[in-house]
Design a protein around this motif. Structure first.
Motif, PDB file in Angstrom:
ATOM      1  N   UNK A 171      77.521 143.811 184.119  1.00 60.24           N
ATOM      2  CA  UNK A 171      76.075 143.943 184.331  1.00 60.24           C
ATOM      3  C   UNK A 171      75.731 145.381 184.722  1.00 60.24           C
ATOM      4  N   UNK A 172      76.599 146.010 185.529  1.00 60.39           N
ATOM      5  CA  UNK A 172      76.413 147.427 185.830  1.00 60.39           C
ATOM      6  C   UNK A 172      76.413 148.237 184.535  1.00 60.39           C
ATOM      7  N   UNK A 173      77.305 147.884 183.612  1.00 55.31           N
ATOM      8  CA  UNK A 173      77.348 148.570 182.319  1.00 55.31           C
ATOM      9  C   UNK A 173      76.025 148.425 181.572  1.00 55.31           C
ATOM     10  N   UNK A 233      71.031 150.907 179.615  1.00 55.25           N
ATOM     11  CA  UNK A 233      69.568 150.956 179.571  1.00 55.25           C
ATOM     12  C   UNK A 233      69.038 152.258 180.165  1.00 55.25           C
ATOM     13  N   UNK A 234      69.695 152.760 181.218  1.00 58.36           N
ATOM     14  CA  UNK A 234      69.295 154.052 181.769  1.00 58.36           C
ATOM     15  C   UNK A 234      69.516 155.159 180.744  1.00 58.36           C
ATOM     16  N   UNK A 235      70.608 155.086 180.017  1.00 59.36           N
ATOM     17  CA  UNK A 235      70.841 156.039 178.937  1.00 59.36           C
ATOM     18  C   UNK A 235      69.732 155.939 177.897  1.00 59.36           C
ATOM     19  N   UNK A 266      64.768 157.805 175.057  1.00 59.18           N
ATOM     20  CA  UNK A 266      63.357 157.606 174.710  1.00 59.18           C
ATOM     21  C   UNK A 266      62.495 158.754 175.224  1.00 59.18           C
ATOM     22  N   UNK A 267      62.742 159.169 176.466  1.00 54.35           N
ATOM     23  CA  UNK A 267      61.959 160.257 177.051  1.00 54.35           C
ATOM     24  C   UNK A 267      62.226 161.583 176.342  1.00 54.35           C
ATOM     25  N   UNK A 279      72.467 161.650 180.506  1.00 55.62           N
ATOM     26  CA  UNK A 279      72.585 160.674 179.426  1.00 55.62           C
ATOM     27  C   UNK A 279      74.047 160.423 179.091  1.00 55.62           C
ATOM     28  N   UNK A 280      74.818 161.509 178.981  1.00 54.25           N
ATOM     29  CA  UNK A 280      76.234 161.373 178.686  1.00 54.25           C
ATOM     30  C   UNK A 280      77.000 160.679 179.792  1.00 54.25           C
ATOM     31  N   UNK A 281      76.652 160.995 181.045  1.00 50.01           N
ATOM     32  CA  UNK A 281      77.316 160.356 182.186  1.00 50.01           C
ATOM     33  C   UNK A 281      77.031 158.860 182.205  1.00 50.01           C
ATOM     34  N   UNK A 282      75.752 158.488 181.997  1.00 53.27           N
ATOM     35  CA  UNK A 282      75.396 157.068 181.978  1.00 53.27           C
ATOM     36  C   UNK A 282      76.138 156.345 180.853  1.00 53.27           C
TER      37      UNK A 282
END
Length: 300
Positions: A16-18, A23-25, A30-31, A223-226
């Protein structure tokens, strides 16, 4: 899971953390899509993706105890899978820039349905009536979301649908790998091909846009870290428990995406998603339940 302790609860929590990290990525993609193309963002993502792939291989005890060879007989299969990932990312990242976040994400959850359908021609699997019914239910859900033939339909809705089919192809073809080949090694080959393919694609579509600010550079790094952390979390969760224990909880990504889209982009496409999203989830869960029963008792 022979010879390994099954820690289902912790594995589910990590999976679920994944989902949250993925989704954060997606939110960053999107932004950032306002200033940078989907192919560029895909290239950055895949270059960062080489790191978790290498870490996952190093975490594989059997590979470390062996000769630590990087050779693989089926390298062409892995490269083809990586190129499919490149195209899938291009389509999905484009959809994130053109659609409501939750809508694009929900349509992409048809991967399980495509996986069942593609297992017939690619793996020669026998799929029975119950699983075909599940696929049909899921695709009816997609039709209800897309609403073809109405003023609500837009061609961009086909982007996450196509991405889902390609992601399913990568999942099915991974099952064609020779036994004994470490999964992370196969993924490393695929990640390398995806990185090269996405860079070439970005250059072919106009090249890389100069980074507008250090803030943008930081967002791309984040983004890459997420994304990389999400991959590692998935690898860890799949090593902790059976995939069938994790699969039902993957659909938590849909409400998570809805909340994120509402909070960060003021999107609330509830009328668009319902009841189609419920049918997509229902079809996917039917497949999960049926496959668990098949592993226990046989049949199709």
């Amino acid at each position: 899971m022979t010879g390994r302790t099954d820690n289902a609860v912790l594995g589910i929590l990590i999976s679920i953390v994944a989902l949250v990290l993925f989704d954060l990525m997606g939110l960053i993609i999107k932004a950032m899509s306002v200033r940078y193309g989907a192919a560029e963002l895909s290239a950055y993502r895949n270059l960062f993706g080489l790191v978790p792939s290498a870490v996952a291989l190093w975490m594989t005890a059997a590979w470390r105890r062996g000769d630590r060879s990087l050779r693989m007989r089926q390298w062409r299969l892995a490269v083809g899978r990586g190129l499919a990932v490149t195209l899938a990312q291009l389509l999905f990242y484009m959809s994130l820039g053109l659609m409501a976040f939750a809508t694009a994400t929900t349509i992409s959850y048809t991967t399980a349905l495509f996986t069942t359908a593609l297992a017939v021609p690619l793996l020669g699997e026998r799929v029975g009536a119950i699983r075909w019914l599940a696929v049909a239910i899921g695709f009816v859900g997609v039709v209800l979301i897309m609403r073809p033939g109405t003023v609500d339909f837009a061609w961009v809705m086909l982007l996450p649908f196509g991405a889902s089919a390609l992601y399913a192809y990568t999942g099915v073809t991974a099952r064609l790998v020779d036994e004994g080949v470490p999964t992370p090694l196969f993924n490393l080959y695929s990640s390398g091909a995806a990185a090269v393919g996405s860079v070439v694609l970005a250059l072919a579509l106009g090249g890389f846009t100069p980074l507008a600010s250090w803030q943008d550079a930081g967002m791309i790094l984040l983004m890459g870290i997420f994304g990389g952390s999400a991959v590692l979390c998935l690898v860890i969760s799949f090593r902790m428990t059976e995939p069938s224990n994790l699969a039902p909880f993957s659909y938590f990504g849909i409400p998570i995406a809805f909340v994120f889209g509402w909070v960060f982009f003021d999107e609330a496409p509830f009328d668009t998603l319902m009841p189609g999203a419920l049918l997509i989830v229902g079809g996917g869960l039917m497949i999960v339940v049926r496959e668990r029963r098949l592993r226990r008792g046989g049949g199709a």
